[in-house]
Design a protein around this motif. Sequence first.
Motif, mmCIF file in Angstrom:
data_model
loop_
_atom_site.group_PDB
_atom_site.id
_atom_site.type_symbol
_atom_site.label_atom_id
_atom_site.label_comp_id
_atom_site.label_asym_id
_atom_site.label_seq_id
_atom_site.Cartn_x
_atom_site.Cartn_y
_atom_site.Cartn_z
ATOM 1 N N GLY A 100 52.552 40.986 40.873
ATOM 2 C CA GLY A 100 53.105 39.660 40.608
ATOM 3 C C GLY A 100 54.584 39.657 40.232
ATOM 4 N N ALA A 101 55.170 40.838 40.009
ATOM 5 C CA ALA A 101 56.574 40.885 39.558
ATOM 6 C C ALA A 101 57.514 40.428 40.671
ATOM 7 N N ASN A 102 57.333 41.015 41.827
ATOM 8 C CA ASN A 102 58.184 40.680 42.959
ATOM 9 C C ASN A 102 58.053 39.194 43.309
ATOM 10 N N ILE A 130 66.141 49.441 38.679
ATOM 11 C CA ILE A 130 65.947 48.313 39.599
ATOM 12 C C ILE A 130 66.540 48.577 40.977
ATOM 13 N N SER A 131 67.387 49.606 41.066
ATOM 14 C CA SER A 131 67.968 49.897 42.385
ATOM 15 C C SER A 131 66.888 50.284 43.402
ATOM 16 N N TYR A 132 65.718 50.706 42.904
ATOM 17 C CA TYR A 132 64.638 51.068 43.827
ATOM 18 C C TYR A 132 63.814 49.861 44.269
ATOM 19 N N GLY A 135 66.458 43.940 46.519
ATOM 20 C CA GLY A 135 66.840 42.558 46.270
ATOM 21 C C GLY A 135 66.761 42.109 44.815
ATOM 22 N N TRP A 136 66.232 42.946 43.943
ATOM 23 C CA TRP A 136 66.047 42.506 42.555
ATOM 24 C C TRP A 136 67.378 42.261 41.843
ATOM 25 N N LYS A 137 68.292 43.210 42.013
ATOM 26 C CA LYS A 137 69.540 43.145 41.237
ATOM 27 C C LYS A 137 70.232 41.785 41.419
#
Length: 382
Positions: A100-102, A130-132, A135-137
Amino acid sequence: IIIMSMSNSLKKLSSCVLIDLDGTLINTDGVVSDILRKYLSKYGKQWDGREALKIVGKTPLEAATTIVEDYGLPCGVDEFNSEFYPLFSAQMDKIKSLPGANRLIRHLNGHGVPMALASNSSRANIESKISYHQGWKDCFSVIIGSDEVSKGKPSPDLFLQAARKLNRDPGECLVIEDSVPGVLAGKAAGATVIAVPSLPKQTHLYTSADEVINSLLDLKPEKWGLPPFQDWIENTLPIDPWRIGGPVIKGFGRGSKVLGIPTANLSTKDYAEELVEHPSGVYFGWAGLATRGVFKMVMSIGWNPYFNNTEKTIEPWLLHDFTEDFYGEELCLIIVGYIRPEANFPSLESLVAKIHEDREVAEKALDLPSYAKFKDDPYLTK
Ligand code: ADP
Ligand code: RBF
Ligand code: MG
């Protein structure tokens, strides 16, 4: 009624989200435990899973101090850190996002809800972790680590600073946290706090949170003034299909006897890792029995709060009347959707009634093309 409407009117609506990283968005614990297990064995010590309880939510220095002290390691905290961090950095790419995080990050970002990442970890470590995750950053307008404030959580500093950088009043912020120190920090900052405990059966420790949910799948953003998820279909949430199978084993012997609802149990040992990864709750999908065919299925995964089990089990109810038991036969499951978290009930009748409601939800949903297509999955008839 008066109390209810009072608490409703006191409930603050949020316009932005401050979120924790380790244990909330990613499963850092899994990798840390793996490393500690090996590392401690060098000193002839055995990693105790319960120790995880003591280190969740701590700053790196506090966590290291706890481990060195609790295990009576013959090294100093600095030496421990200098050995631990290279091992940890080498494994960072193996840290998985939590269920559910993504989905949550993309949803909030897609609706233009400002988001800050506020973690007790160091800024550099946050960035590496988070680099792994693709798109998160770019989804976070603010990222802040405990080395950038004077005190880490449970001090409110991180959240206060994050709110300031987002130009929001802390009272307008929704904090999402897995740890007790994190929840305390959020409340001390004056934010609304949702706890998603990363360790099972710890709900009682989170009394100061505004809400405790079982996993990010259970987050209802609209309760807090944020845009609702739009991916629920007819009271079900599609998930990445999950395939498990094996011989049907004996369970607690109460499914048919006590509830009138037989559940064909699978061995949990073969799926220990996947079981940890999947939040407990009620799911549904398709079940294949080698010699009998493919059937609709609704199941619970978890500790069955009504019975307060000590083991997390898989309890699939095949939606078909069989004339005999099928212990020992190969059962293959493909789990395609989520319905609700496990719950406790005031009576056996109310538990049974709820399970029958789940059955109806699952039966209807499985006729929808997006779920029905898995009936032909080769895994079920292999
Ligand atoms: P246990 O605690 O041993 O799992 P249950 O009372 O839950 O016992 O009964 C489960 C057993 O009942 C299954 O292992 C299977 O052999 C049989 N069974 C019969 N009908 C069903 C069904 N519709 N769904 C699941 N199991 C069923
Ligand atoms: N047990 C609970 O304690 N709480 C629940 O919310 C719950 N939901 C269930 C939903 C489904 C669809 C099924 C099949 C079982 C559920 N059970 C729940 C588990 C039930 O307690 C379990 O099957 C029996 O304990 C048999 O071991
Ligand atoms: Mg059973």
